[in-house]
Design an enzyme around this catalytic site. Structure first.
Site, PDB file in Angstrom:
ATOM      1  N   LYS A 209      84.066 112.145 -38.653  1.00 25.77           N
ATOM      2  CA  LYS A 209      84.656 112.312 -40.032  1.00 25.77           C
ATOM      3  C   LYS A 209      86.084 111.760 -39.783  1.00 25.77           C
ATOM      4  O   LYS A 209      87.007 112.601 -39.386  1.00 25.77           O
ATOM      5  CB  LYS A 209      84.696 113.611 -40.542  1.00 25.77           C
ATOM      6  CG  LYS A 209      84.353 113.836 -41.964  1.00 25.77           C
ATOM      7  CD  LYS A 209      85.637 113.046 -42.668  1.00 25.77           C
ATOM      8  CE  LYS A 209      86.798 114.099 -43.035  1.00 25.77           C
ATOM      9  NZ  LYS A 209      87.807 113.534 -43.490  1.00 25.77           N
TER      10      LYS A 209
ATOM     11  N   GLU B 262      92.739 120.657 -31.374  1.00 24.69           N
ATOM     12  CA  GLU B 262      94.270 120.228 -30.801  1.00 24.69           C
ATOM     13  C   GLU B 262      95.027 120.227 -32.180  1.00 24.69           C
ATOM     14  O   GLU B 262      94.691 119.575 -32.904  1.00 24.69           O
ATOM     15  CB  GLU B 262      94.377 119.072 -30.090  1.00 24.69           C
ATOM     16  CG  GLU B 262      95.669 118.969 -29.640  1.00 24.69           C
ATOM     17  CD  GLU B 262      96.284 117.803 -30.088  1.00 24.69           C
ATOM     18  OE1 GLU B 262      97.383 118.203 -30.817  1.00 24.69           O
ATOM     19  OE2 GLU B 262      95.864 116.608 -30.350  1.00 24.69           O
TER      20      GLU B 262
ATOM     21  N   CYS C 100     102.223 114.981 -33.392  1.00 23.06           N
ATOM     22  CA  CYS C 100     102.080 116.351 -32.984  1.00 23.06           C
ATOM     23  C   CYS C 100     102.780 116.791 -31.721  1.00 23.06           C
ATOM     24  O   CYS C 100     103.325 118.010 -31.545  1.00 23.06           O
ATOM     25  CB  CYS C 100     100.605 116.924 -32.857  1.00 23.06           C
ATOM     26  SG  CYS C 100      99.598 115.978 -31.890  1.00 23.06           S
TER      27      CYS C 100
ATOM     28  N   GLU D 156     106.171 123.459 -38.159  1.00 24.09           N
ATOM     29  CA  GLU D 156     106.077 122.014 -38.036  1.00 24.09           C
ATOM     30  C   GLU D 156     106.406 121.414 -39.370  1.00 24.09           C
ATOM     31  O   GLU D 156     105.597 121.560 -40.218  1.00 24.09           O
ATOM     32  CB  GLU D 156     104.597 121.801 -37.378  1.00 24.09           C
ATOM     33  CG  GLU D 156     104.488 120.364 -36.985  1.00 24.09           C
ATOM     34  CD  GLU D 156     103.106 120.146 -36.555  1.00 24.09           C
ATOM     35  OE1 GLU D 156     102.059 120.515 -37.436  1.00 24.09           O
ATOM     36  OE2 GLU D 156     102.975 119.426 -35.626  1.00 24.09           O
TER      37      GLU D 156
END
Ligand code: ADP
Length: 490
Positions: free
Chosen positions: A181, A256, A289, A386
Site C-alpha cells: 500500500k 519504523e 525520519c 517531530e
C-alpha cells in the site's frame, strides 16, 4: 473500466492498482499534486476493501509456488527485478522528485541504486539461511526459515521507492507474497515498481499494489484478517491504529516510526565536519525520519561552532529539487506545510529565538526556510515533537551526564548523531543514548546488513540483514533425537 495512466516527468505511469498480474481500476480516484510546482500529476485509483480482498486473495494463491522455489529459485527473478530498477533509474528518479519533492540528484545517484540493492542484497542473503544446525546433547536442531505467507507492506511518502523496496526485497527473498500500500501523497514510483517486477517475470499475484488513502485502503488491508506479516513505516499515531488491527488478528508487525534524534557535538569534535553534517539535516526539507534535529553543543565551543554551522547552513539553497544546486526542496503538501509552520509559530510563542529562518522561503508555495531555534527549553514542544521540516533546535550542555539525559529526554529513540574525536568518550556517550542507530562522526551510513529500527515510540522490531529474515520468516526448529533413525544418524 479502461485502465488509466498519467504522464509524470515525461514518463507514462499507470494510475491503477496492480493485482494478480494485471491492472485493476477503481471508480473512486484521489488527486495527486506535485509539491514541486503544485501541478496536477494524476488521479490515482482509490482502493478499499474490494481491491484489498482481491489482492490478498491473489497473494494467497501465488504463495505456495513462490515459496516452493526456495531462495535459489527466487534469485534470478529478484536479480532481474534489481536490474530493471537500475535500467529505469532516470525515470524513477525524475518521477520521485515530481511526486514527493525530494532532490533529483540524490534520487538518481543514491536512492534508485539503493532501491536496486535492496532487492539484490536480500536475495543473496536468503541463500545463507538454510542449513543452520545447533547441536545439543540429545538432539540435533535444524533451524528452518520458512516463508511466512502474505505480507502487507505500508510505506510513507518521504522516500517511497527506497522504503518500499527495503521491505519488498527481504519479504520476497524470504518467500512471501505481498500486498503493498503506497503512500497517497507520493504513489507513483510504487506503480512503476510493479511494472518492473512484472517485466522481471515475477509471477502474477506475488507482488500486488493497492493504491489508496491510508484510512481506507490501508485500514482495509490491516483489518483483512488473513495476513501473516504487517510491516509499516510512518507516524507513531498510525502505528498505534495499525497495531490494534495486528493485535486482533495476532499478526506480527514491524514498525519504523518517527524520531526527534539528538545531534551531539563535543568540544573535541572535528567542528568543520560536524557543522557540515548539521547543515545536512536540512536536506529534503528535513522530511527525513532519521534527521538529527536537536543539536546539543558543548558549551565551551558554542560560539565558534555556531559560526561554522551558520556558514554551512547558508549554502543550503532552497529551490526546485530538479536543480542540482538545490539542497532544500518543498514540503510535501499544503497540509504538511501548515503543520510545520504551526510548530514554528508555537516555538516562537513559547519563547524560542529563530537565529535564521523561521518563515516560508521566498520560493514557490510549499518551501520553508532552513530554521534554527535557540533559547529552547528541552520540555517545549519544539524540542519534543517531530516537526518533519527544515527546523533544528540548539541547546548547550556542560557534562556528559547532562547531554545523555537531554538526548534521552523525549519519547522517541530512532537515531542519534555524535561528533567527538575521543573514542572512549564517544563510545561511552553513544552506549547510553537510547536509539536504534547512533552515528559517530558520520551520518546516514546504512549498511543493509545491520539492524535498523527504533526504540521507544520510534518503532517495534528491527529490519536489515538477518533481522529482516527473522521478521519475514516463520522460524522453525526441527529437533531430532540423535540416533533415532534406523537408516542414518540425525
Ligand atoms: P506520514 O505522517 O509519514 O504520512 P502516516 O502514518 O500518515 O505517516 O502514513 C504512512 C502510511 O500509512 C501511508 O501509506 C498511509 O496511507 C498509511 N496509513 C495512514 N493511516 C492508515 C491506517 N489507518 N491504516 C493503515 N494505513 C494507514
Amino acid at each position: 473500466m479502461a485502465n488509466s495512466t498519467a504522464t509524470v516527468a515525461g514518463v507514462e505511469i499507470s494510475t491503477d492498482h496492480w493485482i494478480d498480474g494485471r491492472r485493476v481500476s477503481s471508480s473512486e480516484r484521489f488527486e495527486n499534486l506535485s509539491p514541486v510546482d503544485g501541478s496536477h500529476l494524476a488521479n490515482v485509483a482509490s482502493g478499499g476493501k474490494p481491491e484489498v480482498d482481491q489482492a490478498v486473495d491473489a497473494a494467497r494463491r501465488a504463495f505456495p509456488a513462490w515459496a516452493a522455489l526456495g531462495p535459489e529459485g527466487r534469485l534470478p527473478y529478484l536479480k532481474r527485478f534489481a536490474d530493471g530498477i537500475r535500467a529505469r533509474a532516470k525515470d524513477l528518479a525524475a518521477v520521485e522528485t515530481m511526486d514527493n519533492g525530494s532532490l533529483m540528484a540524490g534520487n538518481l545517484h543514491r536512492v534508485v541504486p539503493r532501491a536496486a540493492q535492496n532487492i539484490e542484497f536480500f536475495a543473496d542473503w536468503a541463500l545463507t539461511l538454510q542449513g543452520h544446525v545447533i547441536d545439543s546433547p540429545e538432539v540435533t536442531n535444524h533451524i528452518h526459515y520458512d516463508p511466512s505467507g502474505v505480507a502487507a507492506l505500508i510505506t510513507p511518502w518521504n522516500a517511497p521507492l527506497m522504503l518500499t523496496t527495503w521491505k519488498v526485497g527481504p519479504a520476497l527473498a524470504a518467500g512471501n507474497t505481498l500486498v503493498v500500500k503506497p503512500p497517497e501523497w507520493a504513489p507513483m514510483t510504487c506503480s512503476l515498481m510493479a511494472d518492473i517486477a512484472h517485466e522481471a517475470g515475477i509471477p502474477a499475484g506475488v507482488l500486488n499494489v493497492v493504491q489508496g488513502i491510508g484510512e481506507l485502503a490501508g485500514d482495509a488491508l490491516v483489518n483483512h484478517g488473513d495476513l501473516n506479516r504487517i510491516s509499516f513505516t510512518g507516524s507513531t499515531g498510525t502505528a498505534q491504529i495499525i497495531g490494534q488491527a495486528a493485535a486482533r488478528s495476532i499478526t506480527p508487525m514491524s514498525s519504523e516510526l518517527g524520531g526527534k534524534s539528538p545531534f551531539i557535538v563535543c568540544a573535541d569534535a572535528d567542528l568543520d565536519a560536524a557543522a557540515q553534517t548539521v547543515a545536512g539535516q536540512y536536506m529534503n526539507a528535513g522530511q527525513v525520519c532519521l534527521a538529527g534535529t536537536r543539536v546539543l553543543v558543548e558549551k565551551s565551543i558554542e560560539a565558534v561552532f555556531l559560526a561554522k554551522v551558520r556558514d554551512a547552513a547558508s549554502h543550503m539553497v532552497v529551490g526546485d529539487p530538479r536543480d542540482s544546486s538545490t539542497r532544500v526542496g518543498p514540503l510535501i503538501t499544503r497540509e504538511h506545510f501548515d503543520r510545520v509552520a504551526g510548530f514554528v509559530e508555537r516555538a516562537k510563542a513559547d519563547g524560542a529565538e529563530a537565529l535564521w529562518g523561521g518563515s516560508p522561503a521566498n520560493f514557490g508555495d510549499l518551501y520553508f526556510q532552513p530554521t534554527l531555534f535557540t533559547h529552547v527549553d528541552p520540555a517545549w514542544e519544539i524540542a519534543q515533537q517531530e516537526v518533519f521540516g527544515p527546523v533544528l533546535t540548539w541547546q548547550t550542555f556542560e557534562s556528559d551526564d547532562e547531554v545523555i539525559a537531554v538526548a534521552n529526554g523525549t519519547k522517541y529513540g530512532l537515531a542519534g548523531v555524535l561528533f567527538s574525536q575521543n573514542e572512549a568518550r564517544a563510545m561511552r556517550i553513544a552506549s547510553q543514548v537510547v536509539a536504534g542507530t547512533l552515528w559517530v562522526n558520520c551520518f546516514f551510513v546504512r549498511d543493509l546488513a545491520v539492524p535498523f529500527g527504533g526504540s521507544r515510540n520510534s518503532g517495534i522490531g528491527r529490519e536489515g540483514g538477518s533481522w529482516s529474515f527473522d521478521f519475514y520468516s516463520d522460524i522453525k526448529n526441527i529437533s531430532v533425537r540423535k540416533g533415532s533413525f534406523s537408516d542414518k544418524v540425525a
